[in-house]
Every structure is written in structure tokens, then in C-alpha cells.
Design an enzyme around this catalytic site. Structure first.
Site, PDB file in Angstrom:
ATOM      1  N   THR C  13      76.000  65.791  13.406  1.00 15.61           N
ATOM      2  CA  THR C  13      77.127  66.126  14.283  1.00 15.61           C
ATOM      3  C   THR C  13      76.622  66.087  15.724  1.00 15.61           C
ATOM      4  O   THR C  13      75.530  66.557  16.028  1.00 15.61           O
ATOM      5  CB  THR C  13      77.792  67.470  13.904  1.00 15.61           C
ATOM      6  OG1 THR C  13      78.998  67.587  14.653  1.00 15.61           O
ATOM      7  CG2 THR C  13      76.913  68.663  14.188  1.00 15.61           C
ATOM      8  N   CYS C  19      80.843  74.963  20.206  1.00 11.74           N
ATOM      9  CA  CYS C  19      81.030  74.831  18.758  1.00 11.74           C
ATOM     10  C   CYS C  19      79.732  75.187  18.034  1.00 11.74           C
ATOM     11  O   CYS C  19      78.658  75.172  18.622  1.00 11.74           O
ATOM     12  CB  CYS C  19      81.399  73.397  18.391  1.00 11.74           C
ATOM     13  SG  CYS C  19      82.955  72.842  19.087  1.00 11.74           S
ATOM     14  N   HIS C  36      81.063  71.496  11.320  1.00  7.22           N
ATOM     15  CA  HIS C  36      81.173  71.618  12.772  1.00  7.22           C
ATOM     16  C   HIS C  36      82.456  72.410  13.061  1.00  7.22           C
ATOM     17  O   HIS C  36      83.546  71.893  12.885  1.00  7.22           O
ATOM     18  CB  HIS C  36      81.232  70.198  13.370  1.00  7.22           C
ATOM     19  CG  HIS C  36      81.366  70.143  14.861  1.00  7.22           C
ATOM     20  ND1 HIS C  36      80.694  69.219  15.621  1.00  7.22           N
ATOM     21  CD2 HIS C  36      82.099  70.876  15.731  1.00  7.22           C
ATOM     22  CE1 HIS C  36      81.016  69.392  16.894  1.00  7.22           C
ATOM     23  NE2 HIS C  36      81.874  70.383  16.992  1.00  7.22           N
TER      24      HIS C  36
END
Lengths: 142, 138, 151
Positions: C13, C19, C36
Site C-alpha cells: 500500500t 491512514c 489500508h
């Protein structure tokens, strides 16, 4: 001193209670009937007490977070114990910032109190919003 | 080999937090004894085999420092691995406590910190989980 | 969310800011997953959470575990690592919503209630992270400002 109180309170709510507190305006009212309160007295180069009051709407959630249970905890003895431990940890983490890193303090066991002492003026107050409820930490010096 | 553990703290909530952390840490935990002050802890230590003690400092009746002194003076208990778990913040006092051959964890602590310290003091670097089966979500 | 049981896979990711990237890996079953998540709590938008549970910590993390169980992983063997949760403002005080911090706090609460401890984490600060899970080894690799480290 107020800064130290806020820092210790926020750290304790986050680490022990897995909850995210936000500072409330400092002129906000502290007195609230629907709260549970504990006092932790400390003795050392400075002496006094820390009072923690948390609204009853959020205390069962904090207790459940601390103990890692699924449902909010309602048992009064558990809630009292949880609040006492929070106050104890806030107190232990506030004192070095106001008295110095090498000072040794004796903390008394947390004790339930029914209301704030009228007329006594705290040396510092931390007003916090925890989720939709209120929590206040009051520091009194002798 | 499973570890018998003694948790000494005047807060029942804190004793539960420590016990839960140990049980999900991957260490094989045997009996968990709980005491709410140093005096109760000494009785338990004399009556039971304990491999590791986690000890608070500020407690009524007998505080943690007195308990540690008594344990270290007793030839049968002197080698007991001890982790102090306390709000104690005085650097001078922490140095003094560490000189009694104990590890120190400051409250509030992340459960992961307690796990690492216990692995370190018991010499276990990984283990099998004794995860309780009551997992409600995942 | 990506799940794999193929040893030649690398799950990636990119550009985690506030995040969180969460990996779990079962070294015996060689099953792993990477999630994620963007926001802490699904309560802010239940409709969105129903449609895409992977956006939120509280709905995404259970899905990650369940998907790995389905692929043969066992809870007691799963190793969980986490990265991200940064505050990309110039200083933390100007980041009034503190989403990164809240994401990590929500994750820790959820894991504590479900009897899971974090094996390793690299969170906070003010830089973006790329996270890789190497299925052949279970290694979690972080790329931060062109530097590569193993978490």
C-alpha cells in the site's frame, strides 16, 4: 502547572482508557451532579490532592475500554476502582512536572468523594471532553 | 513450562489489566495469584511457587518497596524476577528501585511494553499463546 | 484490503499519511493480509461503512482477520504490524482533527478488546510511508523518503 495537569490527564485517558480527550474552554463550569468523583492525596515537597470527576454517561465505557470487555461495565465497585486508578496515574504523572524530577511523593489510596469542596480554590484545572461527556481534573495544593 | 505469576496492586482494575496482558502475550501462564498489598503478597509467596512477580509501589498496609526488600532478604525468594509497575516518576527513586535488581514499567503503559519486559526478564523470546476463547468480534 | 497465501506475492500500500496500514501474517499457514484504513469510526457514516467497511478501523480490522481465517490462518499465530497514522500538517498543533492519532488509538482499543497485541509499529511523525508485506518471509518493509527498513 495547568499544562502539566492537561498533559498527564490526556496521556492517562489515551493510554489506559483508549479514549481521545479534547480540551474544553477553561472557564467552563466544573460542578456537575451526574458525575463520580475520587480524590488522591499526595505528600512530599509539596502536598495536596488531585480530584478527578467523570460524568456517569461515559464512565462505564471507559471502564470497559480499560478492562477490555465487550459491554460497558455498570458495577459500582468496578467503576469506583477504575476511576481511582485513573486519578492515581494522573497524579503520579503530574507531580514531577510541578515539583521536579527527583522529588519523592507518597500517594494515598484513592478515596470516593461526593462533591467538590465549596470555597476551596484549585491551583489548576484540566477541563476535558471525552466523547460526548465531560471529565475534570482539579489540583489542590496545601 | 508455564509460569506462575503474582500480581500485587491495590487496584483490582490494574490487576485485571496486567493479568489480561500476560494471558494474551504469548507466554504460557500457569497460576495467576493476586494480592492487594505487600503483606498479602508475602503470604502468597511463602505458600506457593511463583516464577514472576509484578509489583506496584504505592499500596496501603505494606508498600511495594518494603515487599521487594523482604523478598530480596529471604534466601528462598531472593532470586525472584520482579517487574515494578508503578506511577512512580521520581528519577532518583527509580534508580534506587532498579538497584534491587528489578525491571521498571511506568504507568500508564501500553500492554505491548509489559509483554516485552516480561519476555526480557523471563528469558522467553517467543511462546505459545494462551489466548482466552472469549473473542467477541474477530 | 488484500489477502494472499502465495509465497511469490508482495502486498503493497502506497503513501500512508494519516491512514493506517495494518498487516497480519500467519507464519505456519503462510497466509497474510494488508488493510489500508482511512478513518477511526464507522459511526460517522454508516452507509459508507456498509458499502466499504475497509475504510474504517472499527469495521475494516474484523474483516481483515476474518478473511485471513477463511484462507487458513489461525488467530493465535497471527503477527500484527502497523504503520502510518502520521500528522502531515507542519506541526501537530495545527492538525486539529488528529486523524492519524485517532486511527491508531481506535486500533489499539479494538485489538485490546479482542485479545491481540501489536508485534511492531511505526506510527505518527509527519511523513508518508509505503508498506509492503513480503509473503515468502512475512517481513513487513517500510519505505520512507526513499529509505527502506524492515518493521
Amino acid at each position: 502547572m495547568e499544562q502539566a495537569l492537561y498533559q498527564a490527564a490526556i496521556l492517562t485517558f489515551e493510554e489506559l482508557g483508549f479514549i481521545f480527550p479534547i480540551e474544553r474552554p477553561s472557564d467552563d463550569e466544573c460542578e456537575n451532579e451526574e458525575s463520580t468523583r475520587v480524590s488522591v492525596k499526595f505528600n512530599g515537597s509539596v502536598s495536596g490532592e488531585i480530584v478527578l470527576q467523570v460524568e456517569n454517561t461515559i464512565l462505564p465505557t471507559i471502564a470497559s475500554n480499560m478492562l477490555g470487555t465487550e459491554e460497558p461495565l455498570e458495577d459500582e465497585e468496578i467503576l469506583q476502582d477504575v476511576l481511582g486508578e485513573l486519578a492515581n496515574v494522573i497524579c503520579g504523572n503530574t507531580l514531577p512536572s510541578i515539583a521536579g524530577k527527583n522529588e519523592v511523593f507518597r500517594l494515598e489510596p484513592p478515596r470516593k468523594i461526593n462533591k467538590l469542596e465549596a470555597g476551596e480554590k484549585p491551583a489548576a484545572i484540566a477541563h476535558l471532553d471525552v466523547e460526548e461527556s465531560r471529565a475534570d481534573v482539579l489540583l489542590y495544593l496545601n | 513450562m508455564s509460569l506462575n505469576v503474582l500480581i500485587v496492586d491495590d487496584s483490582a482494575a490494574m490487576r485485571s489489566i496486567i493479568q489480561k496482558t500476560l494471558q494474551i502475550s504469548g507466554l504460557e501462564i500457569g497460576h495467576v495469584y493476586q494480592a492487594k498489598n505487600g503483606e498479602e503478597a508475602l503470604v502468597m509467596l511463602e505458600e506457593n511457587w511463583v516464577d514472576l512477580a509484578l509489583v506496584d509501589i504505592n499500596m496501603p498496609v505494606m508498600d511495594g518497596e518494603t515487599l521487594i526488600n523482604r523478598v530480596r532478604e529471604n534466601p528462598d525468594l531472593a532470586e525472584l524476577p520482579i517487574v515494578v509497575v508503578s506511577t512512580e516518576s521520581s528519577e532518583a527513586r527509580i534508580v534506587q528501585l532498579r538497584s534491587k535488581d528489578v525491571e521498571f514499567i511506568h504507568k500508564p503503559f501500553a500492554p505491548e511494553t509489559l509483554r516485552e519486559t516480561v519476555f526480557q526478564i523471563t528469558g522467553v523470546d517467543n511462546g505459545t499463546s494462551t489466548l482466552p476463547s472469549s473473542n467477541f468480534d474477530f | 484490503m488484500k489477502i494472499s497465501s502465495r509465497s511469490d506475492d508482495i502486498l503493497i500500500t502506497y503513501a500512508l499519511g494519516s491512514c493506517l496500514g495494518i498487516t497480519i501474517f500467519d507464519p505456519i499457514a503462510k497466509v497474510g493480509g494488508l488493510l489500508h484504513v482511512m478513518l477511526p469510526a464507522s459511526i460517522v457514516n454508516p452507509a459508507k461503512a456498509a458499502n466499504n467497511p475497509y475504510m474504517f478501523v472499527d469495521t475494516g480490522v474484523p474483516e481483515l482477520f476474518k478473511a485471513c481465517y477463511k484462507a487458513g490462518a489461525k488467530k493465535e499465530r497471527l503477527v500484527l504490524k502497523v504503520a502510518g497514522g502520521a500528522s502531515l500538517q507542519n506541526n501537530e498543533d495545527s492538525d486539529q482533527f488528529q486523524i492519524g492519532k485517532r486511527n491508531f488509538l481506535m486500533l489499539r482499543k479494538l485489538l485490546w478488546k479482542n485479545n491481540v497485541l501489536i508485534k511492531a509499529h511505526d506510527v505518527g511523525e509527519n511523513f508518508s510511508r509505503t508498506m509492503l508485506l513480503e509473503m515468502s518471509t512475512g517481513n513487513v518493509i517500510l519505505k520512507i523518503n526513499n529509505e527502506t527498513t524492515i518493521l
